[in-house]
Design a protein around this motif. Structure first.
Motif, PDB file in Angstrom:
ATOM      1  N   ARG A  46      13.203  25.846  -7.446  1.00 20.71           N
ATOM      2  CA  ARG A  46      14.332  25.755  -8.374  1.00 20.71           C
ATOM      3  C   ARG A  46      14.164  24.579  -9.325  1.00 20.71           C
ATOM      4  NH1 ARG A  46      18.310  25.171  -4.937  1.00 20.71           N
ATOM      5  NH2 ARG A  46      18.341  22.898  -5.131  1.00 20.71           N
ATOM      6  N   ASP A  47      13.765  23.445  -8.783  1.00 22.18           N
ATOM      7  CA  ASP A  47      13.592  22.254  -9.613  1.00 22.18           C
ATOM      8  C   ASP A  47      12.485  22.443 -10.651  1.00 22.18           C
ATOM      9  OD1 ASP A  47      15.572  21.078  -8.131  1.00 22.18           O
ATOM     10  OD2 ASP A  47      14.222  19.815  -6.930  1.00 22.18           O
ATOM     11  N   GLN A  48      11.452  23.190 -10.281  1.00 21.41           N
ATOM     12  CA  GLN A  48      10.301  23.337 -11.167  1.00 21.41           C
ATOM     13  C   GLN A  48      10.257  24.699 -11.851  1.00 21.41           C
ATOM     14  OE1 GLN A  48       6.706  21.445 -10.001  1.00 21.41           O
ATOM     15  NE2 GLN A  48       7.636  20.243  -8.373  1.00 21.41           N
ATOM     16  N   GLN A  49      11.392  25.411 -11.777  1.00 20.18           N
ATOM     17  CA  GLN A  49      11.595  26.663 -12.518  1.00 20.18           C
ATOM     18  C   GLN A  49      10.530  27.710 -12.187  1.00 20.18           C
ATOM     19  OE1 GLN A  49      11.850  25.297 -16.613  1.00 20.18           O
ATOM     20  NE2 GLN A  49      14.025  24.872 -16.417  1.00 20.18           N
ATOM     21  N   VAL A  50      10.334  27.911 -10.897  1.00 20.23           N
ATOM     22  CA  VAL A  50       9.412  28.934 -10.399  1.00 20.23           C
ATOM     23  C   VAL A  50      10.220  29.901  -9.543  1.00 20.23           C
ATOM     24  CG1 VAL A  50       7.410  29.377  -8.923  1.00 20.23           C
ATOM     25  CG2 VAL A  50       7.439  27.366 -10.420  1.00 20.23           C
ATOM     26  N   ASP A  51      10.007  31.191  -9.730  1.00 26.70           N
ATOM     27  CA  ASP A  51      10.734  32.171  -8.929  1.00 26.70           C
ATOM     28  C   ASP A  51      10.318  32.062  -7.463  1.00 26.70           C
ATOM     29  OD1 ASP A  51      12.456  34.713  -8.862  1.00 26.70           O
ATOM     30  OD2 ASP A  51      10.614  35.353  -7.859  1.00 26.70           O
ATOM     31  N   THR A  52      11.280  31.757  -6.605  1.00 27.55           N
ATOM     32  CA  THR A  52      10.993  31.498  -5.194  1.00 27.55           C
ATOM     33  C   THR A  52      10.406  32.715  -4.495  1.00 27.55           C
ATOM     34  OG1 THR A  52      12.853  29.943  -5.123  1.00 27.55           O
ATOM     35  CG2 THR A  52      11.984  30.701  -3.011  1.00 27.55           C
ATOM     36  N   PHE A  53      10.987  33.877  -4.722  1.00 28.40           N
ATOM     37  CA  PHE A  53      10.524  35.090  -4.032  1.00 28.40           C
ATOM     38  C   PHE A  53       9.078  35.402  -4.394  1.00 28.40           C
ATOM     39  CE2 PHE A  53       9.805  39.641  -3.667  1.00 28.40           C
ATOM     40  CZ  PHE A  53      10.227  39.878  -2.369  1.00 28.40           C
ATOM     41  N   THR A  54       8.741  35.294  -5.673  1.00 28.29           N
ATOM     42  CA  THR A  54       7.377  35.601  -6.117  1.00 28.29           C
ATOM     43  C   THR A  54       6.383  34.606  -5.533  1.00 28.29           C
ATOM     44  OG1 THR A  54       8.285  36.491  -8.173  1.00 28.29           O
ATOM     45  CG2 THR A  54       5.930  36.021  -8.140  1.00 28.29           C
ATOM     46  N   PHE A  55       6.760  33.329  -5.521  1.00 27.84           N
ATOM     47  CA  PHE A  55       5.889  32.301  -4.944  1.00 27.84           C
ATOM     48  C   PHE A  55       5.628  32.583  -3.471  1.00 27.84           C
ATOM     49  CE2 PHE A  55       5.656  28.289  -2.520  1.00 27.84           C
ATOM     50  CZ  PHE A  55       4.456  27.795  -3.015  1.00 27.84           C
ATOM     51  N   LEU A  56       6.684  32.853  -2.707  1.00 31.27           N
ATOM     52  CA  LEU A  56       6.526  33.114  -1.276  1.00 31.27           C
ATOM     53  C   LEU A  56       5.760  34.408  -1.025  1.00 31.27           C
ATOM     54  CD1 LEU A  56       9.998  32.026   0.136  1.00 31.27           C
ATOM     55  CD2 LEU A  56       7.774  30.983   0.643  1.00 31.27           C
ATOM     56  N   THR A  57       5.928  35.387  -1.890  1.00 33.02           N
ATOM     57  CA  THR A  57       5.188  36.642  -1.742  1.00 33.02           C
ATOM     58  C   THR A  57       3.683  36.386  -1.819  1.00 33.02           C
ATOM     59  OG1 THR A  57       6.977  37.988  -2.666  1.00 33.02           O
ATOM     60  CG2 THR A  57       4.755  38.913  -2.751  1.00 33.02           C
ATOM     61  N   VAL A  58       3.263  35.611  -2.811  1.00 32.33           N
ATOM     62  CA  VAL A  58       1.835  35.300  -2.969  1.00 32.33           C
ATOM     63  C   VAL A  58       1.340  34.438  -1.807  1.00 32.33           C
ATOM     64  CG1 VAL A  58       0.127  34.130  -4.411  1.00 32.33           C
ATOM     65  CG2 VAL A  58       1.893  35.555  -5.474  1.00 32.33           C
ATOM     66  N   VAL A  59       2.149  33.445  -1.404  1.00 33.27           N
ATOM     67  CA  VAL A  59       1.749  32.563  -0.298  1.00 33.27           C
ATOM     68  C   VAL A  59       1.584  33.356   0.995  1.00 33.27           C
ATOM     69  CG1 VAL A  59       2.535  30.708   1.209  1.00 33.27           C
ATOM     70  CG2 VAL A  59       2.691  30.443  -1.262  1.00 33.27           C
ATOM     71  N   ASN A  60       2.588  34.148   1.347  1.00 31.52           N
ATOM     72  CA  ASN A  60       2.519  34.900   2.600  1.00 31.52           C
ATOM     73  C   ASN A  60       1.411  35.951   2.571  1.00 31.52           C
ATOM     74  OD1 ASN A  60       4.556  33.721   4.259  1.00 31.52           O
ATOM     75  ND2 ASN A  60       6.121  34.671   2.978  1.00 31.52           N
ATOM     76  N   TYR A  61       1.124  36.477   1.388  1.00 31.77           N
ATOM     77  CA  TYR A  61       0.048  37.463   1.283  1.00 31.77           C
ATOM     78  C   TYR A  61      -1.320  36.799   1.426  1.00 31.77           C
ATOM     79  CZ  TYR A  61      -2.983  41.110  -0.518  1.00 31.77           C
ATOM     80  OH  TYR A  61      -3.987  42.029  -0.659  1.00 31.77           O
TER      81      TYR A  61
END
Length: 317
Positions: A46-61
């Motif tokens: 949120r602080d760095q204006q990145v979509d949380t769901f998309t970030f976690l999707t890539v990380v978990n994948y």
């Protein structure tokens, strides 16, 4: 071995890094800067204006190979596009030149085999560069057009998907040659070992990058294409309806002719009733059909009823 934990928005970002230090490159591609303290993933994003769901999707994948396609509609395509573009920039502008520099320092410039190894690496780097430049020139602008509400007809994501082959054959060959070509000099041997380690990491990173494109990015764009086509159909229907509305600006005489047709009168009877010639009635009926795209008496009857030109009780059904 994969870490089976699925990371969530409430997990601390630093904990994910401790578990999987290799996501630092992923964070960089998403534009996440360090210095976030003990904040959660959601807070950092949120602080760095990145979509949380998309970030976690890539990380978990990339960490566990986990991806729930049923939740794909939650993905932010702009965020995903930025991630892939930044990944290309990192790989082409930093990673490839860095490994080339390492490799050159670890090899003897006067050795023929060493020169061949460098040539092989350059061929590999060139093939990867051409592939990524193709994406930057064709795929990413196409996706941006979709995001802008446009639907280009001369390209689709399947065109890219069919040509999205692996580019790591030369890298595997390079590794095999290096492993068989270990110099006796201890300093060069240590340098070559370190370079080989980086090449293996580089290979894994590129594999995961390709998988994200194949399994997350391409399906997401296919969904956008389907929605764009549906919107196009809706827009065409709306255009047809609005166009019909504009064409329905009938003259009073044309409306009188329609009423006569609905009442079952012949062209001559309509002409006599309106004190005009039969040819004029025929001309009016031709213009009516052109304006309304309605040619049958039944269609004109429905049109007249809907537009309150005649009461349904006056129509013989």
């Amino acid at each position: 071995m994969k870490n089976q934990k699925l990371y969530e928005a409430g997990d601390r970002m630093i904990s994910i890094i401790r578990d999987n230090y290799n996501i630092l490159q992923t964070m960089s591609a998403f534009g996440i800067n360090l210095g976030f303290g003990d904040k959660t993933v959601e807070e950092v994003c949120r602080d760095q204006q990145v979509d949380t769901f998309t970030f976690l999707t890539v990380v978990n994948y990339t960490v566990n190979g986990y991806y729930d396609a049923a939740e794909a509609d939650k993905l932010s395509v702009p965020t995903l596009l930025h991630y892939l573009q930044a990944s290309h920039e990192y790989y082409l502008d930093f990673q490839l030149p860095f490994i080339r520099k390492e490799l050159s320092a670890a090899l003897d410039d006067d050795d023929r085999v060493a020169r061949l190894i460098l040539r092989l690496y350059d061929e590999y780097a060139r093939s990867v560069t051409l592939h990524m430049r193709y994406e930057e020139k064709n795929v990413f602008p196409y996706v941006q057009q979709l995001l802008d509400g446009k639907s280009p007809s001369d390209y689709d994501i399947d065109t890219f998907s069919k040509h999205h082959g692996q580019t790591d054959a030369k890298l595997k060959e390079l590794k095999n040659i290096i492993i068989k070509y270990l110099p006796s000099n201890n300093l060069h041997n240590n340098q070559l070992m370190a370079t080989l380690y980086d090449i293996y990491n580089n290979e894994e990173w590129l594999r995961l990058h390709g998988n994200v494109e194949d399994d997350i990015f391409i399906p997401a764009i296919r969904r956008m294409e389907r929605k764009a086509k549906q919107s196009d159909v809706t827009a065409q229907i709306t255009k047809m309806i609005s166009g019909s509305a504009q064409n329905e600006e009938l003259s009073q005489r044309e409306r009188d002719v329609i009423i006569g047709v609905v009442q079952g009168l012949t062209n001559k009877e309509i002409a006599d009733k309106l004190f005009i010639s039969t040819n004029t009635v025929i001309t009016h009926r031709r213009n009516i059909a052109k304006k309304l795209q309605i040619h049958s008496p039944a269609g004109l009857t429905i049109y007249a009823i809907v537009n309150k030109m005649i009461d349904i009780t006056e129509v013989k059904l």
